[in-house]
Design a protein around this motif. Sequence first.
Motif, PDB file in Angstrom:
ATOM      1  N   UNK A   8       0.856  -1.195   0.000  1.00 54.44           N
ATOM      2  CA  UNK A   8       0.000   0.000   0.000  1.00 54.44           C
ATOM      3  C   UNK A   8       0.888   1.239   0.000  1.00 54.44           C
ATOM      4  N   UNK A   9       1.123   1.787  -1.189  1.00 62.98           N
ATOM      5  CA  UNK A   9       2.024   2.925  -1.323  1.00 62.98           C
ATOM      6  C   UNK A   9       1.455   4.200  -0.706  1.00 62.98           C
ATOM      7  N   UNK A  10       0.165   4.209  -0.399  1.00 62.91           N
ATOM      8  CA  UNK A  10      -0.407   5.389   0.264  1.00 62.91           C
ATOM      9  C   UNK A  10       0.057   5.473   1.708  1.00 62.91           C
ATOM     10  N   UNK A  11       0.601   4.357   2.235  1.00 63.13           N
ATOM     11  CA  UNK A  11       1.074   4.336   3.620  1.00 63.13           C
ATOM     12  C   UNK A  11       2.599   4.355   3.708  1.00 63.13           C
ATOM     13  N   UNK A  12       3.268   4.632   2.591  1.00 63.56           N
ATOM     14  CA  UNK A  12       4.729   4.700   2.567  1.00 63.56           C
ATOM     15  C   UNK A  12       5.140   6.161   2.645  1.00 63.56           C
ATOM     16  N   UNK A  18      15.316   7.035   4.246  1.00 64.34           N
ATOM     17  CA  UNK A  18      14.763   6.054   3.310  1.00 64.34           C
ATOM     18  C   UNK A  18      13.250   6.040   3.370  1.00 64.34           C
ATOM     19  N   UNK A  19      12.682   4.833   3.265  1.00 71.03           N
ATOM     20  CA  UNK A  19      11.232   4.676   3.256  1.00 71.03           C
ATOM     21  C   UNK A  19      10.744   4.154   4.600  1.00 71.03           C
ATOM     22  N   UNK A  20       9.551   4.581   4.971  1.00 70.26           N
ATOM     23  CA  UNK A  20       8.885   4.048   6.151  1.00 70.26           C
ATOM     24  C   UNK A  20       7.611   3.377   5.671  1.00 70.26           C
ATOM     25  N   UNK A  21       7.448   2.096   6.006  1.00 69.01           N
ATOM     26  CA  UNK A  21       6.301   1.312   5.553  1.00 69.01           C
ATOM     27  C   UNK A  21       5.303   1.136   6.671  1.00 69.01           C
ATOM     28  N   UNK A  89      14.745   0.067   1.587  1.00 69.08           N
ATOM     29  CA  UNK A  89      13.648  -0.890   1.624  1.00 69.08           C
ATOM     30  C   UNK A  89      12.991  -1.182   0.300  1.00 69.08           C
ATOM     31  N   UNK A  90      12.985  -0.256  -0.631  1.00 70.37           N
ATOM     32  CA  UNK A  90      12.369  -0.499  -1.928  1.00 70.37           C
ATOM     33  C   UNK A  90      13.421  -0.404  -3.031  1.00 70.37           C
ATOM     34  N   UNK A  91      13.341  -1.294  -4.019  1.00 72.53           N
ATOM     35  CA  UNK A  91      14.275  -1.179  -5.137  1.00 72.53           C
ATOM     36  C   UNK A  91      13.929   0.033  -5.989  1.00 72.53           C
TER      37      UNK A  91
END
Length: 132
Positions: A8-12, A18-21, A89-91
């Motif tokens: 769910x990219x709306x919650x990234x 970096x990224x927070x999931x 976390x994401x490529x």
Amino acid sequence: MATLEIIDMTKVATSSAGFTFAAEDHAKVAEATQHFRAAEEALARATEVCAKFRARVGKPDPSGFLDCDLAGFKHLSEILARIAVPKGGLPALEDVQAAVTAVHENVEFWQKSVQALRGLPGHYPVNPTPKP
């Protein structure tokens, strides 16, 4: 790649770190990374086996190298190695797109090779006899 599609990219959220999931997506990212690592390892082994086969055979015989696309295996393996160790976390989207393109190009190459080599020794005959 399908595992990445269901995140769910709306919650990234992005930050300098970096990224927070979302909590439920951490396992999905880890699973996708595991799949990419396994694919990269399998392609690295295929590259190694292909190189050994070519070295042993010597003179290239197109009909013998149908499944031994050293350059294709190596190229895709390098892309997957980058994807399997994502930054934050994401490529990178560019790497995922490059992998999809490389897979498509390799499949297309193999299909054309099969058609070109049809009927040669060791390949399917031109008009195969149907089995009952």
